[in-house]
Design a protein around this motif. Structure first.
Motif, PDB file in Angstrom:
ATOM      1  N   MET A 165      41.566  31.106  38.449  1.00  0.00           N
ATOM      2  CA  MET A 165      42.654  31.132  39.523  1.00  0.00           C
ATOM      3  C   MET A 165      41.928  32.582  39.861  1.00  0.00           C
ATOM      4  O   MET A 165      41.833  33.516  39.966  1.00  0.00           O
ATOM      5  N   THR A 166      41.894  32.244  41.722  1.00  0.00           N
ATOM      6  CA  THR A 166      41.699  32.890  42.576  1.00  0.00           C
ATOM      7  C   THR A 166      42.851  34.091  43.232  1.00  0.00           C
ATOM      8  O   THR A 166      44.032  33.535  43.245  1.00  0.00           O
ATOM      9  N   ILE A 167      42.488  35.174  42.752  1.00  0.00           N
ATOM     10  CA  ILE A 167      43.294  36.252  43.329  1.00  0.00           C
ATOM     11  C   ILE A 167      43.530  36.435  44.392  1.00  0.00           C
ATOM     12  O   ILE A 167      42.687  36.413  45.567  1.00  0.00           O
ATOM     13  N   ASN A 168      45.091  36.159  45.602  1.00  0.00           N
ATOM     14  CA  ASN A 168      45.266  36.279  46.325  1.00  0.00           C
ATOM     15  C   ASN A 168      45.707  37.896  46.822  1.00  0.00           C
ATOM     16  O   ASN A 168      46.193  38.703  45.359  1.00  0.00           O
ATOM     17  N   ASN A 169      46.320  38.023  47.620  1.00  0.00           N
ATOM     18  CA  ASN A 169      46.667  39.004  48.053  1.00  0.00           C
ATOM     19  C   ASN A 169      48.525  39.715  47.360  1.00  0.00           C
ATOM     20  O   ASN A 169      48.420  40.935  47.287  1.00  0.00           O
ATOM     21  N   ASP A 170      49.294  38.759  47.412  1.00  0.00           N
ATOM     22  CA  ASP A 170      50.576  38.971  46.502  1.00  0.00           C
ATOM     23  C   ASP A 170      49.916  39.676  44.965  1.00  0.00           C
ATOM     24  O   ASP A 170      50.935  40.085  45.094  1.00  0.00           O
ATOM     25  N   MET A 171      49.514  38.698  44.322  1.00  0.00           N
ATOM     26  CA  MET A 171      49.352  39.006  43.015  1.00  0.00           C
ATOM     27  C   MET A 171      48.619  39.643  42.777  1.00  0.00           C
ATOM     28  O   MET A 171      48.458  41.220  41.837  1.00  0.00           O
ATOM     29  N   SER A 172      47.541  40.342  43.999  1.00  0.00           N
ATOM     30  CA  SER A 172      46.944  42.046  44.329  1.00  0.00           C
ATOM     31  C   SER A 172      48.006  42.962  43.956  1.00  0.00           C
ATOM     32  O   SER A 172      47.297  44.264  43.146  1.00  0.00           O
ATOM     33  N   ALA A 226      35.226  47.196  52.481  1.00  0.00           N
ATOM     34  CA  ALA A 226      33.834  46.573  53.752  1.00  0.00           C
ATOM     35  C   ALA A 226      34.412  45.105  53.193  1.00  0.00           C
ATOM     36  O   ALA A 226      33.735  44.611  54.286  1.00  0.00           O
ATOM     37  N   ILE A 227      34.435  44.563  52.237  1.00  0.00           N
ATOM     38  CA  ILE A 227      34.581  42.944  52.203  1.00  0.00           C
ATOM     39  C   ILE A 227      35.456  42.293  52.424  1.00  0.00           C
ATOM     40  O   ILE A 227      35.670  41.644  51.911  1.00  0.00           O
ATOM     41  N   ARG A 228      36.501  43.249  52.447  1.00  0.00           N
ATOM     42  CA  ARG A 228      38.501  42.434  52.285  1.00  0.00           C
ATOM     43  C   ARG A 228      38.406  41.550  51.364  1.00  0.00           C
ATOM     44  O   ARG A 228      39.934  40.974  51.958  1.00  0.00           O
ATOM     45  N   HIS A 229      38.229  42.485  50.047  1.00  0.00           N
ATOM     46  CA  HIS A 229      38.462  41.843  49.027  1.00  0.00           C
ATOM     47  C   HIS A 229      40.299  41.945  48.690  1.00  0.00           C
ATOM     48  O   HIS A 229      40.519  42.939  48.711  1.00  0.00           O
ATOM     49  N   PRO A 230      40.767  40.578  48.138  1.00  0.00           N
ATOM     50  CA  PRO A 230      41.750  40.925  47.923  1.00  0.00           C
ATOM     51  C   PRO A 230      42.531  42.571  46.486  1.00  0.00           C
ATOM     52  O   PRO A 230      43.193  43.037  46.653  1.00  0.00           O
ATOM     53  N   ALA A 231      41.544  42.576  45.646  1.00  0.00           N
ATOM     54  CA  ALA A 231      41.018  43.498  44.792  1.00  0.00           C
ATOM     55  C   ALA A 231      41.823  44.723  45.275  1.00  0.00           C
ATOM     56  O   ALA A 231      41.759  45.723  44.437  1.00  0.00           O
ATOM     57  N   GLN A 232      41.677  44.551  46.818  1.00  0.00           N
ATOM     58  CA  GLN A 232      41.810  45.980  47.192  1.00  0.00           C
ATOM     59  C   GLN A 232      42.964  47.450  46.803  1.00  0.00           C
ATOM     60  O   GLN A 232      44.202  47.854  46.619  1.00  0.00           O
ATOM     61  N   GLY A 233      43.354  46.420  47.035  1.00  0.00           N
ATOM     62  CA  GLY A 233      45.459  45.882  46.361  1.00  0.00           C
ATOM     63  C   GLY A 233      45.530  46.885  45.531  1.00  0.00           C
ATOM     64  O   GLY A 233      46.916  47.862  45.541  1.00  0.00           O
ATOM     65  N   VAL A 234      44.834  46.271  44.379  1.00  0.00           N
ATOM     66  CA  VAL A 234      44.964  47.684  43.284  1.00  0.00           C
ATOM     67  C   VAL A 234      44.496  47.931  43.194  1.00  0.00           C
ATOM     68  O   VAL A 234      44.671  49.494  42.718  1.00  0.00           O
TER      69      VAL A 234
END
Length: 317
Positions: A1-8, A215-223
């Motif tokens: 499952m790919t993590i998206n911004n909302d899930m993050s 820097a890589i604009r990964h959704p996990a930055q929200g976590v």
């Protein structure tokens, strides 16, 4: 499952709730230890540390409060779709991330200043990078409101400025870590433990991970971003607890450690009887008294002279 911004964002809120609970407990312990120390103990935590630590807890608490308001209102009205989209509440929370980061850096810089005998030249560059990072964060939020106020992550055009906002405090942390590590005079492995806590190295690791994800604009930055706010507080509270318990390397303790390393017997003709009592080193007066009987001392590789018989040396520092 790919993590998206909302899930993050949802996972980040849950993680922040856990770390905020941990921070609250640790902060309460630090306040208790600070307030219970007798006024006569000059090695206790001073007023600036107390004030800055309270401000940091207020900033971290305000951030979690805004995140909780967003969590409750958005789920009740819209559900999970678009949960990570920016709004006025999250803009305020983003602003508090920069404020909490800046206040946490002030604690590290202040401790570095104390360990380096209150030298302003030592902390000049770390202070400038800390102030610059706060300015970059404020400008990033200002531009975000004008370019795309609902974007869940920074638009590509804002990535360079946003990256500077988080690289500068990372540089501050690296500088302070190196300066504090260079000031320690205790042997390993204790020095490693002291440096990890005193320099807020956990703080540094979380910042580094967040910078890479941003820097890589990964959704996990929200976590990582919301967790980092509470880590700033936890790292600072651990420093305060060490100082309040007398485990930290204050200037007096470093003086004592240095004395233990510098004064060593090299030749005797009779049984030696010497000691360096910890109580003989005090914050007021900084007086080191050494009592010895028939011994030779070596200081920094140079013989101080002939044997002493029932002699007492008092060195004022």
């Amino acid at each position: 499952m790919t993590i998206n911004n909302d899930m993050s964002a949802l996972v980040g809120f849950g993680c922040e709730a856990f770390f905020y609970g941990c921070y609250t407990i640790i902060f309460a312990m630090s306040i208790y230890l600070m307030l219970r120390r007798p006024p006569s103990q000059s090695s206790g935590v001073d007023r600036p540390i107390f004030i800055i630590s309270v401000l940091l807890y207020v900033a971290c608490s305000a951030h979690f409060t805004l995140e909780f308001i967003h969590f409750y209102t958005v789920l009740a009205t819209k559900g999970t779709n678009g949960f990570a989209n920016e709004n006025n509440v999250l803009i305020g929370a983003d602003l508090l991330i920069g404020v909490a980061d800046f206040i946490g850096e002030l604690i590290l810089i202040y401790r570095c200043w104390l360990l380096w005998s209150r030298s302003y030249w030592i902390i000049l560059f770390p202070t400038l990078t800390a102030v610059a990072s706060l300015g970059c964060i404020l400008e990033t939020i200002h531009l975000l409101l004008r370019i795309d106020p609902t974007s869940p992550i920074a638009p590509p055009s804002l990535v360079p400025l946003g990256l500077a906002s988080f690289v500068l405090p990372l540089c501050t942390n690296v500088l302070v870590t190196v300066l504090i590590a260079g000031r320690y005079l205790v042997p390993l492995p204790k020095a490693a433990i002291d440096i990890v806590i005193e320099s807020g190295m956990l703080y540094l690791v979380v910042q580094l991970i967040f910078v890479i994800l941003f820097a890589i604009r990964h959704p996990a930055q929200g976590v990582v971003g919301v967790i980092a706010v509470q880590i700033y507080g936890i790292a600072s509270a651990l420093i305060i607890i060490r100082v309040a318990l007398g485990w930290s390397n204050t200037p007096t303790r470093m003086l004592h450690n240095a004395a233990g390393l510098m004064f060593r017997p090299v030749h005797t003709q009779a049984p030696m009887d010497y000691s360096i009592a910890p109580s003989s080193v005090s914050e007021s007066g900084h007086r080191l008294e050494i009592h010895m009987s028939r011994m030779t001392l070596k200081l920094s590789g140079e013989d101080l002279g002939p044997r002493f018989s029932s002699a007492e040396i008092a060195t004022a520092i």
